[in-house]
Design a protein around this motif. Structure first.
Motif, PDB file in Angstrom:
ATOM      1  N   UNK A   1     -38.079 -46.783  32.930  1.00  0.00           N
ATOM      2  CA  UNK A   1     -37.506 -46.359  34.391  1.00  0.00           C
ATOM      3  C   UNK A   1     -38.159 -47.326  35.365  1.00  0.00           C
ATOM      4  N   UNK A   2     -38.026 -48.547  35.245  1.00  0.00           N
ATOM      5  CA  UNK A   2     -38.242 -49.539  36.178  1.00  0.00           C
ATOM      6  C   UNK A   2     -36.870 -49.982  36.632  1.00  0.00           C
ATOM      7  N   UNK A   3     -36.881 -50.570  37.855  1.00  0.00           N
ATOM      8  CA  UNK A   3     -35.516 -50.928  38.435  1.00  0.00           C
ATOM      9  C   UNK A   3     -35.156 -52.468  38.054  1.00  0.00           C
ATOM     10  N   UNK A   4     -34.036 -52.824  37.166  1.00  0.00           N
ATOM     11  CA  UNK A   4     -33.994 -53.927  36.890  1.00  0.00           C
ATOM     12  C   UNK A   4     -33.236 -54.839  38.051  1.00  0.00           C
ATOM     13  N   UNK A   5     -32.414 -54.108  38.689  1.00  0.00           N
ATOM     14  CA  UNK A   5     -31.385 -54.600  39.678  1.00  0.00           C
ATOM     15  C   UNK A   5     -30.836 -53.378  40.588  1.00  0.00           C
ATOM     16  N   UNK A   6     -31.002 -53.887  42.132  1.00  0.00           N
ATOM     17  CA  UNK A   6     -30.347 -53.188  43.184  1.00  0.00           C
ATOM     18  C   UNK A   6     -29.718 -53.898  44.185  1.00  0.00           C
ATOM     19  N   UNK A   7     -28.297 -53.162  44.231  1.00  0.00           N
ATOM     20  CA  UNK A   7     -27.480 -53.689  45.375  1.00  0.00           C
ATOM     21  C   UNK A   7     -27.018 -52.660  46.130  1.00  0.00           C
ATOM     22  N   UNK A   8     -27.924 -52.620  47.391  1.00  0.00           N
ATOM     23  CA  UNK A   8     -27.389 -51.583  48.294  1.00  0.00           C
ATOM     24  C   UNK A   8     -28.126 -50.172  48.572  1.00  0.00           C
ATOM     25  N   UNK A   9     -28.925 -49.893  47.549  1.00  0.00           N
ATOM     26  CA  UNK A   9     -29.667 -48.642  47.584  1.00  0.00           C
ATOM     27  C   UNK A   9     -30.912 -48.586  48.568  1.00  0.00           C
ATOM     28  N   UNK A  10     -31.394 -47.501  49.277  1.00  0.00           N
ATOM     29  CA  UNK A  10     -32.469 -47.514  50.012  1.00  0.00           C
ATOM     30  C   UNK A  10     -33.680 -46.979  49.150  1.00  0.00           C
ATOM     31  N   UNK A  11     -34.941 -47.330  49.448  1.00  0.00           N
ATOM     32  CA  UNK A  11     -35.941 -46.939  48.654  1.00  0.00           C
ATOM     33  C   UNK A  11     -35.879 -45.413  48.461  1.00  0.00           C
ATOM     34  N   UNK A  12     -35.729 -44.637  49.552  1.00  0.00           N
ATOM     35  CA  UNK A  12     -35.321 -43.436  49.341  1.00  0.00           C
ATOM     36  C   UNK A  12     -34.318 -42.878  48.298  1.00  0.00           C
ATOM     37  N   UNK A  13     -33.277 -43.391  48.441  1.00  0.00           N
ATOM     38  CA  UNK A  13     -32.174 -43.154  47.323  1.00  0.00           C
ATOM     39  C   UNK A  13     -32.740 -43.354  45.993  1.00  0.00           C
ATOM     40  N   UNK A  14     -33.575 -44.548  45.879  1.00  0.00           N
ATOM     41  CA  UNK A  14     -33.845 -45.286  44.449  1.00  0.00           C
ATOM     42  C   UNK A  14     -34.897 -44.054  44.024  1.00  0.00           C
TER      43      UNK A  14
END
Length: 78
Positions: free
Chosen positions: A41-54
């Motif tokens: 459940x680790x983030x591999x890639x983020x394009x545009x999401x806020x920490x709260x959304x994540x």
């Protein structure tokens, strides 16, 4: 491209070309994209999401992780 869940407009899916990678899910909405490894459940890639959304999206992924790992293995014949 199996869509596993649509939750509040977020689409949780993986792609047929993902074969050969560890199990993961792509979460897309509008022009944003998040890739999350299902086992850790680790983030591999983020394009545009806020920490709260994540944080919210990771909770949804955690709630469905075992089911989605099964779908991943069935889809890719593992």
């Amino acid at each position: 491209m199996p869509t596993l869940l649509i939750w509040h407009g977020y689409k949780f899916r993986f792609y047929a070309l993902d074969v050969g990678e560890p199990p993961h899910v792509h979460i897309v909405k509008d022009s944003k994209s998040l890739k999350v490894w299902l086992r850790s459940l680790e983030v591999a890639q983020n394009k545009g999401y806020s920490d709260q959304e994540i944080g919210r999206l990771l909770k949804v992924a955690a709630d469905h992780r075992d089911e989605w790992l099964g779908v991943w293995h069935d889809f890719f014949g593992l």
